[in-house]
Design an enzyme around this catalytic site. Structure first.
Site, PDB file in Angstrom:
ATOM      1  N   GLU A 145       7.138  -1.205  -5.998  1.00 40.03           N
ATOM      2  CA  GLU A 145       6.047  -1.525  -6.920  1.00 40.03           C
ATOM      3  C   GLU A 145       6.202  -0.861  -8.287  1.00 40.03           C
ATOM      4  O   GLU A 145       5.279  -0.830  -9.084  1.00 40.03           O
ATOM      5  CB  GLU A 145       4.697  -1.129  -6.296  1.00 40.03           C
ATOM      6  CG  GLU A 145       4.313  -2.054  -5.155  1.00 40.03           C
ATOM      7  CD  GLU A 145       2.907  -1.800  -4.634  1.00 40.03           C
ATOM      8  OE1 GLU A 145       1.988  -2.547  -5.003  1.00 40.03           O
ATOM      9  OE2 GLU A 145       2.715  -0.854  -3.862  1.00 40.03           O
TER      10      GLU A 145
ATOM     11  N   HIS B  19      -0.825   4.744  -7.786  1.00 40.76           N
ATOM     12  CA  HIS B  19      -1.311   3.534  -7.121  1.00 40.76           C
ATOM     13  C   HIS B  19      -1.537   3.837  -5.644  1.00 40.76           C
ATOM     14  O   HIS B  19      -0.687   4.468  -4.998  1.00 40.76           O
ATOM     15  CB  HIS B  19      -0.301   2.392  -7.269  1.00 40.76           C
ATOM     16  CG  HIS B  19      -0.533   1.282  -6.286  1.00 40.76           C
ATOM     17  ND1 HIS B  19      -1.713   0.560  -6.266  1.00 40.76           N
ATOM     18  CD2 HIS B  19       0.230   0.793  -5.275  1.00 40.76           C
ATOM     19  CE1 HIS B  19      -1.645  -0.328  -5.278  1.00 40.76           C
ATOM     20  NE2 HIS B  19      -0.482  -0.204  -4.665  1.00 40.76           N
TER      21      HIS B  19
ATOM     22  N   HIS C 256      -5.895  -5.883  -2.886  1.00 40.41           N
ATOM     23  CA  HIS C 256      -4.735  -4.993  -2.749  1.00 40.41           C
ATOM     24  C   HIS C 256      -5.119  -3.509  -2.813  1.00 40.41           C
ATOM     25  O   HIS C 256      -5.086  -2.833  -1.800  1.00 40.41           O
ATOM     26  CB  HIS C 256      -3.714  -5.362  -3.839  1.00 40.41           C
ATOM     27  CG  HIS C 256      -2.468  -4.552  -3.796  1.00 40.41           C
ATOM     28  ND1 HIS C 256      -1.338  -4.878  -4.500  1.00 40.41           N
ATOM     29  CD2 HIS C 256      -2.163  -3.396  -3.154  1.00 40.41           C
ATOM     30  CE1 HIS C 256      -0.391  -3.987  -4.277  1.00 40.41           C
ATOM     31  NE2 HIS C 256      -0.882  -3.072  -3.467  1.00 40.41           N
TER      32      HIS C 256
END
Ligand SMILES: [Zn+2]
Length: 357
Positions: free
Chosen positions: A152, A171, A233
């Protein structure tokens, strides 16, 4: 004519090893550049490790184009080792607070003009070691590190490219915040001061994780927001201070979403602060250099939670409405700044047309 100094100019000076404390005496420093200087010099301030690294290598900055040996030496230097330890520590906190699951979550720290340190793929964030970390260029190509970089990373790098002030990104998938992201509900405002001062939240539409398209949709929002809910997500946050500060955005958002859920289940309409009270918090936020799309809005527009629950909007008396005018009036300093910038543009145009003749 006065020279205008912006954050970008200061960053450029730092990169070139110049002392940003020595500016032309009559230079006009933009408000955000002044915040930047305060951050660097303030007593007890959170001077970022990343910026220190950037400044310390300023005489010979390592970039993605440096020789392989130089990149390796930098990657194994004590300064970068300190940042690797920070990545491990933040990963451990993410895991302990159950903000990540399986191998989920990733963290990055900018360590040069076009390079970043990041976490590896397929490793639990709770159990990383410094030796696991990776060095990448801003396109995501791996430059150093034995393990493969997170899949990512493109999203982190796109944030850094679009928001030059972002020195660190985190994240993860904290359950309460991710619940809001799955439901597509923007958390309401005007309820808790901590959230109003430190967070600016927006929702990015869903795309497959790790794709450039996902990264672009997030990057589109980082000019005015430091915390992005990624639909279906999780969450990503950036900081202009350091990686711990980016992580704090997660704690603040997650605690907030949890509190809002509890408050809305108590069988009584929730109370909100008044727009004038919020305005006070926004002033603090602006002085800390934290972005917010509400700067400059009229008071009656500040606590509008209509999207959260239809008809939950703020009521403003006439007296407050007239005060709101004062908020949008530009102050003399801003006017001087606009004048100086206009002068520079005019001068540049004059000299250009002079060249043609
Ligand atoms: Zn994820």
């Amino acid at each position: 004519m006065k020279q205008v100094i912006s954050v970008r100019d200061l960053e450029e000076m730092l990169r070139n090893g110049k002392d940003v404390r020595v500016l032309p005496p009559d230079a006009l420093v933009t408000p955000s550049a002044r915040d930047f200087l305060r951050e660097l010099e303030g007593p007890g301030s959170h001077r970022t490790a990343a910026l220190e690294v950037r400044a310390s290598v300023a005489s010979k900055p390592v970039t993605s184009k440096s020789a392989k040996g130089e990149i390796e030496a930098y990657f194994n230097s004590p300064a970068v080792h300190e940042l690797k330890l920070q990545l491990c520590e933040i990963g451990r906190r993410l895991w302990q607070r159950e903000y990540v699951d399986g191998n989920g979550g990733n963290i990055a720290i900018r360590v040069g003009e076009d390079i970043a340190l990041c976490t590896p793929t397929l490793v639990s964030k709770g159990f990383m070691k410094p030796v696991d970390m990776c060095l990448v260029d801003l396109e995501g190509n791996q430059l150093a590190g034995a393990k493969k970089r997170t899949s990512e990373i493109l999203m982190h790098l796109q944030i850094m490219k679009r928001q030059p002030r972002a020195v660190a990104t985190v994240h993860c998938h904290p359950p309460y915040s991710t619940g809001f992201a799955v439901a597509g509900v923007q958390p309401p405002t005007c309820m808790i001061p901590e959230y109003e001062v430190f967070s600016s939240v927006a929702i990015a539409p869903y795309r497959t994780p790790g794709t450039p398209e996902m990264g672009k949709l997030v990057a589109d929002l980082v000019d005015k927001h430091n915390t992005i809910l990624m639909a279906n997500h999780g969450v990503v946050a950036w900081s202009h201070n350091n990686v711990e500060d980016a992580y704090f955005k997660m704690e603040i958002l997650e605690a907030y979403c949890r509190t809002v859920l509890v408050a809305t289940q108590l069988g009584k309409p929730v109370n909100t602060m008044t727009p004038a009270q919020l305005q006070d918090l926004l002033k603090i936020k602006q002085s800390l250099g934290i972005p917010d799309p509400r700067f400059g809005l009229k008071e009656c527009e500040l606590c509008d939670n209509d999207e959260w629950r239809p008809s939950v909007t703020c009521a403003v008396s006439n007296a407050e409405g007239s005060q709101a005018q004062a908020v949008v009036n530009p102050d003399a300093e801003a006017e001087a700044l606009v004048q100086a910038i206009t002068d520079q543009i005019m001068l540049a145009q004059e000299s250009r047309s002079g060249n043609h003749e």
